[in-house]
Design an enzyme around this catalytic site. Structure first.
Site, PDB file in Angstrom:
ATOM      1  N   PRO A   1      19.076 -30.588  22.630  1.00  0.00           N
ATOM      2  CA  PRO A   1      19.502 -29.399  22.107  1.00  0.00           C
ATOM      3  C   PRO A   1      20.896 -29.025  22.710  1.00  0.00           C
ATOM      4  O   PRO A   1      21.211 -29.434  23.896  1.00  0.00           O
ATOM      5  CB  PRO A   1      18.356 -28.359  22.479  1.00  0.00           C
ATOM      6  CG  PRO A   1      17.668 -28.694  23.569  1.00  0.00           C
ATOM      7  CD  PRO A   1      17.750 -30.451  23.562  1.00  0.00           C
ATOM      8  N   HIS A   2      21.627 -28.230  22.026  1.00  0.00           N
ATOM      9  CA  HIS A   2      23.099 -27.885  22.328  1.00  0.00           C
ATOM     10  C   HIS A   2      23.591 -26.563  22.109  1.00  0.00           C
ATOM     11  O   HIS A   2      23.078 -25.930  21.030  1.00  0.00           O
ATOM     12  CB  HIS A   2      24.105 -29.023  22.135  1.00  0.00           C
ATOM     13  CG  HIS A   2      23.777 -29.632  20.645  1.00  0.00           C
ATOM     14  ND1 HIS A   2      23.875 -29.026  19.490  1.00  0.00           N
ATOM     15  CD2 HIS A   2      23.146 -30.864  20.673  1.00  0.00           C
ATOM     16  CE1 HIS A   2      23.507 -29.800  18.444  1.00  0.00           C
ATOM     17  NE2 HIS A   2      23.078 -30.909  19.119  1.00  0.00           N
ATOM     18  N   ALA A   3      24.256 -25.882  22.897  1.00  0.00           N
ATOM     19  CA  ALA A   3      24.936 -24.881  22.770  1.00  0.00           C
ATOM     20  C   ALA A   3      26.483 -24.668  23.031  1.00  0.00           C
ATOM     21  O   ALA A   3      26.770 -25.499  23.923  1.00  0.00           O
ATOM     22  CB  ALA A   3      24.002 -23.721  23.487  1.00  0.00           C
TER      23      ALA A   3
END
Lengths: 567, 289
Positions: free
Chosen positions: A477-479
């Site tokens: 997951p990335h932000a």
């Protein structure tokens, strides 16, 4: 007479087996060393040819690879078919829409890579023919035209194989090189046809030079328009009514060989016809990926190694070797090509690194140069010393251009995701069983209570649209945040596995949350590549999933990363 | 409807004496209502009476405030439609794609394809092969992660909201060897399985980045990267999810021979027509902006 004797059949089959076996073994070895397989395949021919085996054990060399007689003719036939089919595959990989998108660059590099070395070499051959060992009885204009062509031509098959081996074929750089090499080859063979016509060599069709050129242009137009249209309509019928993959394979080979025969007949070269058919075939939207893969595997692993290995069989490098001449030819060819291609690529706004990669890629001369040299040698335009120098130049440029390209392209700073993680950012046992909760749990260790909403909000909203499971039990997951300058990476281990909507359907046991600066898209990709590279091995993932601390996690990474590098 | 978020402002619906006429009329009216757009019908040919009564009956069932005008012209269909669209300032042409026999279409060309290629604003080609009356229950928007696709996704999300679509799919078809993985990471020489996995992950990342900041409230959205080229996979995907509308960002210009020769993705979808297709082009005001 008229057919091979029992002994000759045994000899031919043995030659093919030895040549193919050696080419495949050395090709695989080169691949293990992260070099293009074509280097190993060329080396196999050098080892088995007159240069090494011919010196150490002449009888074996003469038995396996006779230079005259029926076996030699049959072997030559095999290699012609091999290179023709390989060019068919190379053509299938050409993406016209990509070339069109890069048309200015391709045209610019094609022209620059042709004109600069041609003019340089022509000038040297015209003003100082003795420097290049011109034969006194050979007309200077013919000699200069030949030298210019020999220095300007690129080896489309070697370039194509090298780009495929390096996974660069369909990148912007790769497509620019291929488009420019197609242009170079076409123009080069046209000029060479003129040279052959000037000394009285004509095509088997009896066409005049201008007629050959006209027919070639018409053939190209036909293949790219009517043949493309027809193939697009015929392929669904073939795939629906004939057996798979035999029907499709048979159709492709028959048509490819027919086109090759046609271009050979008009005096251009067989490979050109096969290549153009490959372009038309590969462009069809009905050509399934699996069919493409079958044709590719069949040809790339059987026929291509056979041809590239056979190149080394053709010459003895010890006889007629002239170091001075070899160096002059090598320098002339390399400087002209690099100068022309790098400057043109820079003018076409390629970054410096990619411009040099294009220059090195275009510098490979390979089989085309050898064929060109052989024809000129047989026609009496050049002597044996220059022929050997041209062959060595072709081999050296072919063997070095892949490595040099890789070196130039590979000088990207290696980013390791664990360099941005640490013990405080490591959760050995995630409590969550749901992906959104897991993201929140990791976001908490990255930003604490004060920033959890910003980080988790961004990652969760992205996750809702598109799952971040990359398969093999790993999720990334990335932000992206506006107010950070360095990436932050949090790692969590789930003992039960969490569904992150991966393509392979496996639940993720290792969850790596990437938090990156909003302005830096490149580092995101680099971190992701680093995760994918480490987690490609199922056993590594299994070991990582069982660790209990950051130190243990790091230990597995370091040991496995070192092992991966060593292989 | 607020003027600011209008997806289409002036719609020209091309109607003919065909089995799909009623469906097209209903769709045009539904779309005009949903967008708050001004609607004009155009019939190329004579005998307008049956169409007049057909449109009147459809309007009677709707709550459209203003009765649309029905124009009738005689001449070559594509030229007249393009001329009228420009004259009234339409930003969308809605036309039926009848699915003529493929061989005849190759020989004579297709009016709907000519409209899609030559009109410099949006064109919606609708098919009516046994589909329900709704225009867009399941929409597939094909994004290429560029500015044109960005405007398209924003408009399609708005359209999906207004048409109350069940599901909006956003697909990104990428060529594994052209998404910059090799250049960015220096990973040449990786085996194909590893490379493809990395390319897929990079595509997911790219698509996620692209979709950040869009307002998808009230719309069920699913995003999916697809490995392929020239939108062949996107067409297959549309069939797989039983989409009734595919939307692609078409170039803001006339499409010509070179687009066909080098297979512009819009051309692939146009040839394939997995369902109705909207060739979305950015509005002129945005283009100037």
């Amino acid at each position: 007479m008229g057919q091979l004797s029992h002994h000759e059949i045994v000899q031919l089959l043995l030659s093919l087996a030895v040549l193919l076996g050696a080419a495949r073994i050395l090709g695989e070895l080169a691949r293990r060393l992260r070099q293009p397989a074509v280097i190993g395949e060329l080396l196999a021919g050098v080892m088995l040819g007159p240069t090494v085996l011919g010196k150490l054990w002449p009888a074996a060399n003469a038995t396996l690879f006779p230079t005259e007689g029926a076996v030699s003719v049959a072997m030559h036939g095999f290699t012609v078919i091999a290179i023709t089919l390989f060019l068919l595959v190379a053509g299938m990989e050409v993406d016209l829409s990509t070339i069109w998108k890069r048309r200015i660059a391709a045209f610019s590099v094609g022209i620059g890579g042709m004109v600069v070395p041609f003019v340089m070499a022509f000038a040297v051959a015209w003003f100082a023919p003795s420097l290049l060992g011109a034969k006194s009885e050979s007309p200077t204009l013919v000699f200069a035209l030949f030298i210019g062509t020999a220095m300007a031509i690129s080896a489309l098959p070697v370039v194509a194989k090298m780009l495929m081996d390096l996974q660069l074929f369909r990148t912007d750089v790769g497509m620019t090189i291929i488009a420019a090499a197609v242009f170079n080859d076409l123009a080069g063979w046209m000029i060479f046809a003129v040279v052959l016509a000037m000394i009285g060599q004509a095509s088997s069709s009896g066409l005049e030079v201008w007629q050959s050129i006209l027919v070639t242009v018409l053939f190209v137009v036909f293949m790219l328009t009517i043949a493309r249209w027809l193939l697009d309509r015929v392929l669904p019928w073939i795939q629906a009514h004939l057996s798979w993959p035999g029907g499709m394979l048979g159709f492709s080979l028959v048509m490819g060989i027919l086109c090759a025969a046609f271009t050979e007949w008009i005096g251009v070269h067989a490979v050109f016809g096969a290549f153009m058919f490959g372009v038309a075939l590969g462009d069809s939207r009905h050509l399934r990926a699996s069919t493409r893969e079958t044709i590719d595997q069949f040809i790339s692993f059987i026929f291509a190694p056979l041809f590239f290995a056979s190149v080394g069989l053709r010459v003895n490098f010890f006889e007629h070797f002239d170091l001075g001449l070899v160096l002059i030819v090598l320098a002339l060819a390399t400087v002209g090509k690099l100068l022309g291609c790098v400057l043109s690529a820079r003018m076409a706004r390629f970054p410096r690194r990619e411009a040099w990669a294009i220059g090195f890629g275009m510098n490979a001369r390979g089989a085309m140069e050898i064929i060109l040299g052989l024809l000129a040698f047989e026609a009496g335009i050049i002597d044996a010393r220059l022929f050997v120098a041209l062959v060595i130049m072709a081999l050296v440029t072919s063997m070095t251009s892949g490595s040099l390209m890789q070196w130039v392209m590979g000088r990207t700073e290696q980013v390791r995701f664990w360099a941005f993680a640490g013990p405080k950012l490591f959760v050995p046992r995630l409590d969550s069983t749901d992906r959104f909760d897991a993201i929140r749990e990791l976001a908490r260790v990255v930003g604490g209570e004060s920033r959890i909403d910003a980080i988790a909000g961004s990652a969760v909203s992205r996750e809702r649209l598109l799952g971040s499971g990359i398969g093999g039990g790993v999720a990334v997951p990335h932000a992206r945040l506006e107010d950070i300058t360095e990436p932050i990476v949090a790692v969590g281990i789930s003992r039960v596995g969490i569904d992150f909507d991966a393509r392979d359907g496996h639940p993720a046991r290792i969850i790596i949350l990437l938090v990156t600066p909003a302005s830096d898209a490149r580092v995101q990709l680099q971190l992701l590549a680093s995760v994918a590279a480490v987690c490609r091995d199922a056993q590594t993932v299994e070991r990582l999933a069982l660790v209990g601390s950051w130190t243990e996690f790091l230990a597995v990474l370091n040991v496995d990363a070192a092992a991966a590098r060593s292989t | 409807m607020s003027e600011q978020s209008a997806v289409f402002v002036r719609i020209l619906a091309c109607i003919a004496h065909s089995p799909g006429a009623e469906r097209l009329a209903r769709q045009a009216i539904g779309l005009a209502q949903a967008c708050g757009a001004e609607l004009t019908f155009l019939h190329v040919g004579s005998d307008r009476k049956p169409l007049e009564s057909l449109i009147a009956s459809v309007i009677a069932e709707s709550s459209l405030e203003k009765t649309p005008e029905l124009l009738d012209r005689v001449g070559r269909a594509d030229r007249i439609i393009l001329h009228e669209a420009r004259r009234i300032g339409a930003d969308l042409i809605l036309a039926g794609a009848l699915g003529v026999d493929p061989m005849l279409r190759e020989l004579w060309g297709s009016t709907s394809r000519r409209l899609a290629r030559r009109f410099t604003k949006s064109v919606w080609l609708t098919v009516h092969r046994g589909l329900p009356q709704e225009m867009a229950r399941r929409i597939v928007a094909v994004a290429q992660l560029d500015a044109a696709s960005s405007a398209m996704v924003r408009d399609v999300a708005e359209l999906a909201r207004r048409l109350r679509c069940e599901q909006m799919h956003i697909v990104y078809e990428y060529d594994p060897y052209l998404i910059g993985v090799t250049e960015a990471t220096g990973t040449q020489g990786a085996d194909s399985e590893e490379y493809e996995r990395m390319a897929d992950a990079a595509a997911r990342l790219g698509l996620s980045n692209f979709l950040e900041g869009f307002d998808f409230s009230g719309v069920q959205v699913k995003a999916e990267p697809l490995a392929g080229k020239n939108l062949v996979e996107a067409s297959q995907y549309a069939r797989f999810v039983k989409a009734d509308l595919v939307v692609i960002a078409a170039p803001i210009r006339r499409m010509g021979f070179l687009d066909r020769f080098f297979r512009h993705p819009a051309e692939t979808v146009m040839l394939d027509m997995p369902c109705s297709v909207l060739f979305h082009r950015v509005r002129s005001a945005e283009r100037r902006g």
